[in-house]
Design an enzyme around this catalytic site. Structure first.
Site, PDB file in Angstrom:
ATOM      1  N   LYS A  59      41.458 -26.863 -69.294  1.00 24.79           N
ATOM      2  CA  LYS A  59      42.373 -27.839 -69.877  1.00 24.79           C
ATOM      3  C   LYS A  59      42.412 -29.107 -69.040  1.00 24.79           C
ATOM      4  O   LYS A  59      42.398 -30.229 -69.568  1.00 24.79           O
ATOM      5  CB  LYS A  59      43.782 -27.252 -69.976  1.00 24.79           C
ATOM      6  CG  LYS A  59      44.776 -28.193 -70.639  1.00 24.79           C
ATOM      7  CD  LYS A  59      46.217 -27.810 -70.404  1.00 24.79           C
ATOM      8  CE  LYS A  59      46.720 -28.365 -69.082  1.00 24.79           C
ATOM      9  NZ  LYS A  59      48.199 -28.394 -69.000  1.00 24.79           N
ATOM     10  N   CYS A 110      55.501 -31.012 -67.764  1.00 29.10           N
ATOM     11  CA  CYS A 110      56.267 -30.094 -66.928  1.00 29.10           C
ATOM     12  C   CYS A 110      57.227 -30.857 -66.029  1.00 29.10           C
ATOM     13  O   CYS A 110      56.872 -31.880 -65.450  1.00 29.10           O
ATOM     14  CB  CYS A 110      55.329 -29.248 -66.062  1.00 29.10           C
ATOM     15  SG  CYS A 110      54.481 -27.941 -66.961  1.00 29.10           S
ATOM     16  N   LEU A 129      51.112 -44.938 -58.466  1.00 26.92           N
ATOM     17  CA  LEU A 129      49.709 -45.044 -58.070  1.00 26.92           C
ATOM     18  C   LEU A 129      48.851 -45.601 -59.204  1.00 26.92           C
ATOM     19  O   LEU A 129      47.905 -46.358 -58.956  1.00 26.92           O
ATOM     20  CB  LEU A 129      49.173 -43.682 -57.627  1.00 26.92           C
ATOM     21  CG  LEU A 129      49.915 -42.990 -56.479  1.00 26.92           C
ATOM     22  CD1 LEU A 129      49.212 -41.699 -56.097  1.00 26.92           C
ATOM     23  CD2 LEU A 129      50.021 -43.908 -55.274  1.00 26.92           C
ATOM     24  N   LYS A 150      48.175 -41.479 -51.389  1.00 26.54           N
ATOM     25  CA  LYS A 150      48.127 -40.014 -51.410  1.00 26.54           C
ATOM     26  C   LYS A 150      47.160 -39.613 -52.519  1.00 26.54           C
ATOM     27  O   LYS A 150      46.964 -40.343 -53.493  1.00 26.54           O
ATOM     28  CB  LYS A 150      49.512 -39.397 -51.632  1.00 26.54           C
ATOM     29  CG  LYS A 150      50.147 -39.725 -52.960  1.00 26.54           C
ATOM     30  CD  LYS A 150      51.497 -39.051 -53.121  1.00 26.54           C
ATOM     31  CE  LYS A 150      51.349 -37.545 -53.252  1.00 26.54           C
ATOM     32  NZ  LYS A 150      52.631 -36.862 -53.552  1.00 26.54           N
ATOM     33  N   VAL A 151      46.557 -38.454 -52.347  1.00 26.49           N
ATOM     34  CA  VAL A 151      45.563 -38.006 -53.326  1.00 26.49           C
ATOM     35  C   VAL A 151      46.245 -37.742 -54.669  1.00 26.49           C
ATOM     36  O   VAL A 151      47.264 -37.060 -54.739  1.00 26.49           O
ATOM     37  CB  VAL A 151      44.849 -36.733 -52.836  1.00 26.49           C
ATOM     38  CG1 VAL A 151      43.899 -36.205 -53.911  1.00 26.49           C
ATOM     39  CG2 VAL A 151      44.084 -37.018 -51.549  1.00 26.49           C
ATOM     40  N   SER A 152      45.677 -38.288 -55.723  1.00 29.64           N
ATOM     41  CA  SER A 152      46.211 -38.093 -57.069  1.00 29.64           C
ATOM     42  C   SER A 152      45.063 -37.883 -58.040  1.00 29.64           C
ATOM     43  O   SER A 152      44.230 -38.777 -58.228  1.00 29.64           O
ATOM     44  CB  SER A 152      47.043 -39.307 -57.510  1.00 29.64           C
ATOM     45  OG  SER A 152      47.341 -39.234 -58.895  1.00 29.64           O
ATOM     46  N   VAL A 153      45.025 -36.707 -58.658  1.00 33.89           N
ATOM     47  CA  VAL A 153      43.964 -36.418 -59.622  1.00 33.89           C
ATOM     48  C   VAL A 153      44.101 -37.320 -60.844  1.00 33.89           C
ATOM     49  O   VAL A 153      43.137 -37.947 -61.293  1.00 33.89           O
ATOM     50  CB  VAL A 153      43.989 -34.937 -60.038  1.00 33.89           C
ATOM     51  CG1 VAL A 153      42.957 -34.668 -61.132  1.00 33.89           C
ATOM     52  CG2 VAL A 153      43.712 -34.037 -58.837  1.00 33.89           C
ATOM     53  N   ASP A 161      48.304 -25.413 -58.714  1.00 30.60           N
ATOM     54  CA  ASP A 161      48.442 -24.768 -60.020  1.00 30.60           C
ATOM     55  C   ASP A 161      48.261 -23.253 -59.971  1.00 30.60           C
ATOM     56  O   ASP A 161      48.398 -22.577 -60.995  1.00 30.60           O
ATOM     57  CB  ASP A 161      47.448 -25.366 -61.016  1.00 30.60           C
ATOM     58  CG  ASP A 161      47.913 -26.704 -61.574  1.00 30.60           C
ATOM     59  OD1 ASP A 161      49.079 -27.069 -61.340  1.00 30.60           O
ATOM     60  OD2 ASP A 161      47.114 -27.375 -62.244  1.00 30.60           O
ATOM     61  N   ILE A 209      52.102 -30.319 -52.563  1.00 25.82           N
ATOM     62  CA  ILE A 209      51.669 -31.283 -53.580  1.00 25.82           C
ATOM     63  C   ILE A 209      52.846 -31.812 -54.393  1.00 25.82           C
ATOM     64  O   ILE A 209      53.030 -33.020 -54.525  1.00 25.82           O
ATOM     65  CB  ILE A 209      50.629 -30.648 -54.527  1.00 25.82           C
ATOM     66  CG1 ILE A 209      49.475 -30.032 -53.722  1.00 25.82           C
ATOM     67  CG2 ILE A 209      50.106 -31.688 -55.517  1.00 25.82           C
ATOM     68  CD1 ILE A 209      48.708 -31.008 -52.870  1.00 25.82           C
TER      69      ILE A 209
END
Length: 430
Positions: A22, A126, A135, A172-175, A317, A339
């Site tokens: 997903k 969520c 960001l 900061k890391v962000s997908v 996750d 996270i």
């Protein structure tokens, strides 16, 4: 409203097919807005979030067709979906659609890059912490966009000649932000360099698809991604990668219930850190020709400490599912969430089954118990809901999970996949 009924005590034996991811499918679908040609995606899971995004893309003018609700491919099921966004009829993503799913906010990147403007509602999804869009806004501004927030909407406008390549380093890391900026930069003038970028497999999968469409992206899978802008993108055909979160979830289910299961159509390399934690907990894990084999026969569950981190660390996750597993360990484990804030909402529901968990800041202390007892519980978010299912597999008696619409957002035919391996899991309607 549907509920999931679980009667614990059965081991799991058999084969579980892993669906397309997903978290990969959603940005790939959104990338279809970047071209007026057809993007064909294979191995698309049938999930509530996917169906919601199809509605959102249709709102923008995408023509979408599905080849078979279930296409038989060996022992797995998959869908092939065709997306054609020949004419963008609206650059507004309204609240009533975006509020239902956070990832739908990501349309801001392709719309801005292709049409020069976008008006997108602040997102939903969520309720895990604040998950700010700062960001995204900072990154798009670095590409020359003018952005203002008004009335719950983000209004973005590109310069007259289009977005301009630039440098942006994520604080900061962000997908999600990496997805959006990578998509936007494909059509920008000049070269864009993204520093401290997300390294997740889903980011690599998106870059692979974009490159097949004619983009010039390099460095994906590292913390520095370089995108050389092109004038336009074409169509392509791309297969969505396996769902590493679903893979890890079912691996933990086997470790919890005991048994011997092959997870098909997946790859261990997508979740090495999580699989190592499951091994340390007492399961045997080995590669097969087309997946992974998980075995736990007789041995108890050992306590394991984990800390969630961006890839290649332990996935946030899978944190709730691993906590469910640790409730039956033979000692004390510590689970630290780095996270997202407020991602321990499943703790009080696990406690209803007899789990002993205490919280201190971002760390949960889990004292393993010898037995869990079934009870009515309520899902609070997507991953928390499946942690209750995992716990229910090992609980004595009946566990009834309500608000299972959370499960339907991210797990394709969960009760069917578990039942075919011997679990007593069924969906019931009130």
């Amino acid at each position: 409203m549907d509920r999931i009924r679980i009667v614990g005590g059965n081991e799991l034996h058999g084969v579980i097919p892993i669906s397309g991811a997903k978290n990969a499918a959603l940005p790939l679908m959104i990338a279809s807005l970047l071209t007026d040609d057809t993007l064909t995606l294979e191995n698309v899971p049938h999930l509530a979030d996917v169906e919601q995004l199809i509605r959102i893309l249709g709102n923008h003018g995408a023509d979408i067709s599905v080849n078979g609700r279930r296409e038989r491919q060996g022992e797995s099921y998959a869908r092939t979906v065709h997306f054609t966004s020949r004419n963008i009829v609206s650059t507004t993503a309204p609240y009533e659609l975006v509020s239902k799913m956070r990832a739908s906010f990501w349309v801001i990147g392709p719309l801005l890059a292709r049409e020069g403007r976008a008006r997108v509602s602040l997102p939903g999804g969520c309720a895990i912490g604040t998950r700010p869009v700062d960001l995204f806004i900072e990154g798009l501004t670095a590409l020359g966009a003018s952005i203002e927030i008004d009335g719950g909407y983000v209004n973005a406008t590109a310069p007259a000649g289009g977005l301009i390549g630039g440098r942006y380093t994520f604080p900061k890391v962000s997908v999600g932000a990496t997805h959006v900026l990578m998509m936007a930069a494909t059509l920008a003038n000049g070269t864009t360099v993204l520093g401290n970028a997300a390294r997740e497999p889903e980011v690599v999968d998106l870059a692979k698809c974009l490159n097949a469409m004619g983009a010039k992206i390099s460095g994906q899978g590292t913390s520095t991604i370089t995108i050389e802008g092109v004038r336009s993108l074409s169509g392509a055909r791309h297969r969505v990668l396996p769902d590493r979160i679903e893979t890890g979830t079912y691996a933990m289910a086997v470790a919890m219930a005991g048994g011997d299961v092959i997870l098909e159509d997946t790859e261990a390399s997508l979740l090495d850190t999580a699989l190592e934690a499951i091994r340390r907990a007492g399961a045997e894990i080995s590669d097969t020709n087309n997946g992974i084999r998980i075995v736990r026969n007789g041995a108890g569950i050992r306590p394991v400490d984990i800390v969630t981190d961006p890839f290649p660390g332990f996935p946030t996750d899978l944190q709730a599912q691993f906590m469910g597993l640790m409730t039956r360990s033979s000692g004390v484990s510590h689970i630290t969430e780095t996270i997202f804030e407020n991602r321990f909402m499943h703790v009080q529901e696990l406690a209803r089954l007899g789990a002993k968990i205490s919280l201190s800041g971002q760390t949960a202390k889990v004292e393993g118990v010898s037995r869990l007892k079934g009870a009515p519980v309520m899902a609070t978010d997507l991953r928390a809901s499946v942690s209750l299912v995992i716990a229910g597999l090992a609980a004595e008696g009946e566990t009834m999970v309500s608000r299972v619409y959370h499960l339907d957002r991210g797990f394709e035919r969960l009760e069917e996949k578990l039942t075919r391996c011997g679990a007593h899991v069924e969906r019931v309607s009130d």
